[in-house]
Design a protein around this motif. Structure first.
Motif, PDB file in Angstrom:
ATOM      1  N   GLU A  43       0.828  -1.205   0.000  1.00 21.32           N
ATOM      2  CA  GLU A  43       0.000   0.000   0.000  1.00 21.32           C
ATOM      3  C   GLU A  43       0.859   1.251   0.000  1.00 21.32           C
ATOM      4  OE1 GLU A  43      -4.090  -0.851   2.273  1.00 21.32           O
ATOM      5  OE2 GLU A  43      -2.380  -0.640   3.619  1.00 21.32           O
ATOM      6  N   ASN A  44       0.337   2.273  -0.675  1.00 22.95           N
ATOM      7  CA  ASN A  44       0.925   3.612  -0.665  1.00 22.95           C
ATOM      8  C   ASN A  44       2.396   3.599  -1.102  1.00 22.95           C
ATOM      9  OD1 ASN A  44       0.908   6.398  -0.352  1.00 22.95           O
ATOM     10  ND2 ASN A  44       1.547   6.277   1.786  1.00 22.95           N
ATOM     11  N   VAL A  45       2.598   3.178  -2.348  1.00 21.12           N
ATOM     12  CA  VAL A  45       3.936   3.149  -2.944  1.00 21.12           C
ATOM     13  C   VAL A  45       3.914   4.048  -4.177  1.00 21.12           C
ATOM     14  CG1 VAL A  45       5.675   1.689  -4.048  1.00 21.12           C
ATOM     15  CG2 VAL A  45       4.403   0.826  -2.093  1.00 21.12           C
ATOM     16  N   ASP A  46       4.901   4.929  -4.296  1.00 21.49           N
ATOM     17  CA  ASP A  46       4.969   5.864  -5.423  1.00 21.49           C
ATOM     18  C   ASP A  46       5.443   5.204  -6.724  1.00 21.49           C
ATOM     19  OD1 ASP A  46       4.053   8.036  -4.039  1.00 21.49           O
ATOM     20  OD2 ASP A  46       6.007   8.982  -3.790  1.00 21.49           O
ATOM     21  N   GLY A  47       5.413   3.916  -6.796  1.00 17.88           N
ATOM     22  CA  GLY A  47       5.859   3.213  -7.996  1.00 17.88           C
ATOM     23  C   GLY A  47       5.176   1.865  -8.101  1.00 17.88           C
ATOM     24  N   ASP A  48       5.976   0.837  -8.362  1.00 21.48           N
ATOM     25  CA  ASP A  48       5.474  -0.513  -8.589  1.00 21.48           C
ATOM     26  C   ASP A  48       5.365  -1.291  -7.282  1.00 21.48           C
ATOM     27  OD1 ASP A  48       5.989   0.179 -11.298  1.00 21.48           O
ATOM     28  OD2 ASP A  48       8.048  -0.533 -11.058  1.00 21.48           O
ATOM     29  N   GLU A  67      -3.249   1.803  -3.749  1.00 16.06           N
ATOM     30  CA  GLU A  67      -2.582   3.104  -3.828  1.00 16.06           C
ATOM     31  C   GLU A  67      -1.143   2.976  -4.323  1.00 16.06           C
ATOM     32  OE1 GLU A  67      -3.130   5.749  -0.489  1.00 16.06           O
ATOM     33  OE2 GLU A  67      -4.916   4.652   0.116  1.00 16.06           O
ATOM     34  N   ILE A  68      -1.010   2.390  -5.512  1.00 15.55           N
ATOM     35  CA  ILE A  68       0.290   2.200  -6.154  1.00 15.55           C
ATOM     36  C   ILE A  68       0.175   2.643  -7.607  1.00 15.55           C
ATOM     37  CG2 ILE A  68       1.090   0.296  -4.704  1.00 15.55           C
ATOM     38  CD1 ILE A  68       0.069  -1.382  -7.299  1.00 15.55           C
TER      39      ILE A  68
END
Length: 85
Positions: A43-48, A67-68
């Motif tokens: 959850e909540n990763v600015d990428g993969d 949320e990725i």
């Protein structure tokens, strides 16, 4: 070979830079083979959630991603997608 990444909660991997790239919760480099990634929550990763950069016989199954940017990304080499019953 034979590594299992299972039942982890991976969260809040974010960049303070706008437009950043290259962030992955789980990253397999080119020589990593026969890795199973199963039952993880990302959850909540600015990428993969999962990035597979080569290798072979890697399995991604039954994970939850929220949320990725992308659930799973691959490098263009040695990609073979298999759906099993």
């Amino acid at each position: 070979r034979g590594l299992v990444i299972k039942n982890n909660y991976i969260h809040d991997i974010v960049s303070k830079s706008s437009g950043s790239t290259g962030i992955s919760a789980v990253y397999l480099d080119g020589c990593q083979c026969d890795v199973t990634m199963e039952g993880n929550i990302v959850e909540n990763v600015d990428g993969d959630a999962f990035k597979i950069n080569g290798g072979r016989d890697n399995v991604v199954k039954n994970n939850i991603a929220n949320e990725i940017a992308y659930e799973v990304t691959f490098s263009p080499a040695n990609v073979k997608l298999v759906e099993k019953d």
